[in-house]
Design an enzyme around this catalytic site. Structure first.
Site, PDB file in Angstrom:
ATOM      1  N   LEU A   1       0.868  -1.179   0.000  1.00  0.00           N
ATOM      2  CA  LEU A   1       0.000   0.000   0.000  1.00  0.00           C
ATOM      3  C   LEU A   1       0.905   1.228   0.000  1.00  0.00           C
ATOM      4  O   LEU A   1       1.997   1.199   0.569  1.00  0.00           O
ATOM      5  CB  LEU A   1      -0.898   0.030   1.249  1.00  0.00           C
ATOM      6  CG  LEU A   1      -1.969  -1.057   1.388  1.00  0.00           C
ATOM      7  CD1 LEU A   1      -2.707  -0.903   2.720  1.00  0.00           C
ATOM      8  CD2 LEU A   1      -2.963  -1.011   0.238  1.00  0.00           C
ATOM      9  N   ASP A   2       0.447   2.301  -0.639  1.00  0.00           N
ATOM     10  CA  ASP A   2       1.227   3.532  -0.642  1.00  0.00           C
ATOM     11  C   ASP A   2       1.321   4.108   0.770  1.00  0.00           C
ATOM     12  O   ASP A   2       0.518   3.783   1.646  1.00  0.00           O
ATOM     13  CB  ASP A   2       0.587   4.558  -1.578  1.00  0.00           C
ATOM     14  CG  ASP A   2       0.614   4.117  -3.025  1.00  0.00           C
ATOM     15  OD1 ASP A   2       1.473   3.286  -3.380  1.00  0.00           O
ATOM     16  OD2 ASP A   2      -0.230   4.596  -3.814  1.00  0.00           O
ATOM     17  N   LYS A   3       2.278   4.991   0.949  1.00  0.00           N
ATOM     18  CA  LYS A   3       2.559   5.562   2.273  1.00  0.00           C
ATOM     19  C   LYS A   3       1.311   6.097   2.958  1.00  0.00           C
ATOM     20  O   LYS A   3       1.058   5.801   4.127  1.00  0.00           O
ATOM     21  CB  LYS A   3       3.605   6.669   2.143  1.00  0.00           C
ATOM     22  CG  LYS A   3       3.926   7.370   3.459  1.00  0.00           C
ATOM     23  CD  LYS A   3       4.957   8.459   3.263  1.00  0.00           C
ATOM     24  CE  LYS A   3       5.245   9.172   4.581  1.00  0.00           C
ATOM     25  NZ  LYS A   3       6.259  10.247   4.433  1.00  0.00           N
TER      26      LYS A   3
ATOM     27  N   ARG B   1      -5.081   5.546  -7.920  1.00  0.00           N
ATOM     28  CA  ARG B   1      -4.732   6.963  -8.009  1.00  0.00           C
ATOM     29  C   ARG B   1      -4.539   7.392  -9.466  1.00  0.00           C
ATOM     30  O   ARG B   1      -5.041   8.440  -9.889  1.00  0.00           O
ATOM     31  CB  ARG B   1      -3.481   7.241  -7.183  1.00  0.00           C
ATOM     32  CG  ARG B   1      -3.663   6.898  -5.705  1.00  0.00           C
ATOM     33  CD  ARG B   1      -2.342   6.879  -4.968  1.00  0.00           C
ATOM     34  NE  ARG B   1      -1.751   8.211  -4.885  1.00  0.00           N
ATOM     35  CZ  ARG B   1      -0.523   8.432  -4.441  1.00  0.00           C
ATOM     36  NH1 ARG B   1       0.251   7.419  -4.061  1.00  0.00           N
ATOM     37  NH2 ARG B   1      -0.055   9.668  -4.381  1.00  0.00           N
TER      38      ARG B   1
END
Length: 254
Positions: free
Chosen positions: A65-67, A168
């Protein structure tokens, strides 16, 4: 190893499911050598396995998962489980849904973004859509509207593939970047009015969010040993919920 708290919502001898918090990078990399989820995991669990192709220090991980993206991740504790889960992600037999707040009033109640994603030629940190596989990997995102707030929309996204920045980049491509997405242009006012009160309202919402309004809400997979399909659900972070409540009040006032 670092003694960092991790929210574990399920654990057995083979695996665990964690609820990743915001601002936590998943694994060490350039500029992030400590404070990551992997640093925490190797502290809490001994001898986490790694895939043969893992050159980047991602023991136990088969997805990321992204930050600033919160939510559910599965972590393998044995080599057999790691291999089994990796195959499930590759074969697309896992089930993952996300909730995202995006800019704009999404026209259709549901839809699909089917687009190849690859590195931007202008900024290698970003992913952009390409018409064919010469520049990217096939990526499919199914979405449906959960709630409309006029200038923004809460949607559910179901991933058929798991590419870097998939949701995104896909939502940006169709004109609905994620609310407060710092990399994909969602951190400025895209829809709304020119009134100063509206500008202040948006800034107040932004202050509540560490980054893009995106949460990995559900996760489903087959248990590598038990064979049964397991499903997990998680609540939206409190700050995400507060932003939705602010939009609810704003919409009713308007």
């Amino acid at each position: 190893p670092e003694n960092i708290p991790v929210e574990i919502i399920y654990e057995d001898d083979e695996l665990c499911v964690v609820n990743k918090s915001a601002d936590m990078v998943v694994h060490p990399g350039y500029g992030n050598y400590s404070g990551t989820l992997v640093n925490a995991l190797v502290y809490h669990f001994d001898h986490l396995p790694a895939l043969p192709s893992d050159y980047f220090g991602r023991p136990g991980l088969v997805h990321r998962l992204d930050k600033h993206t919160t939510g559910l991740m599965v972590v393998a504790k044995t080599e057999n489980t790691l291999t089994h889960l990796a195959k499930q992600f590759f074969d697309r037999t896992t089930q993952r849904t996300y909730q995202a707040l995006v800019w704009g009033d999404v026209e259709e109640e549901q839809g699909t973004v089917d687009l190849y994603l690859g590195r931007s030629l202008k900024n290698r940190k970003l992913m952009v859509g390409y018409p064919d596989q010469d520049h990217g990997k096939h990526a499919i995102t199914h979405y449906k509207v959960i709630q409309r707030f006029g200038y923004v929309t809460l949607i559910e996204c179901k991933l058929e593939t798991g590419r870097t920045h998939q949701i995104r980049a896909h939502m940006k491509h169709i004109g609905h970047p994620l609310f407060h997405d710092l990399e994909y242009g969602g951190d400025k006012i895209i829809k709304g009015t020119s009134f100063s009160k509206y500008k202040q309202f948006i800034e107040n919402c932004f202050k509540l969010l560490p980054g893009q309004a995106l949460h990995a809400k559900t996760l489903g997979f087959y248990h590598p040993v038990k064979g049964k399909f397991m499903e997990f659900d998680s609540h939206l972070p409190s700050y995400f919920q507060k932003v939705l409540e602010k939009w609810e009040r704003y919409t009713h006032r308007a």
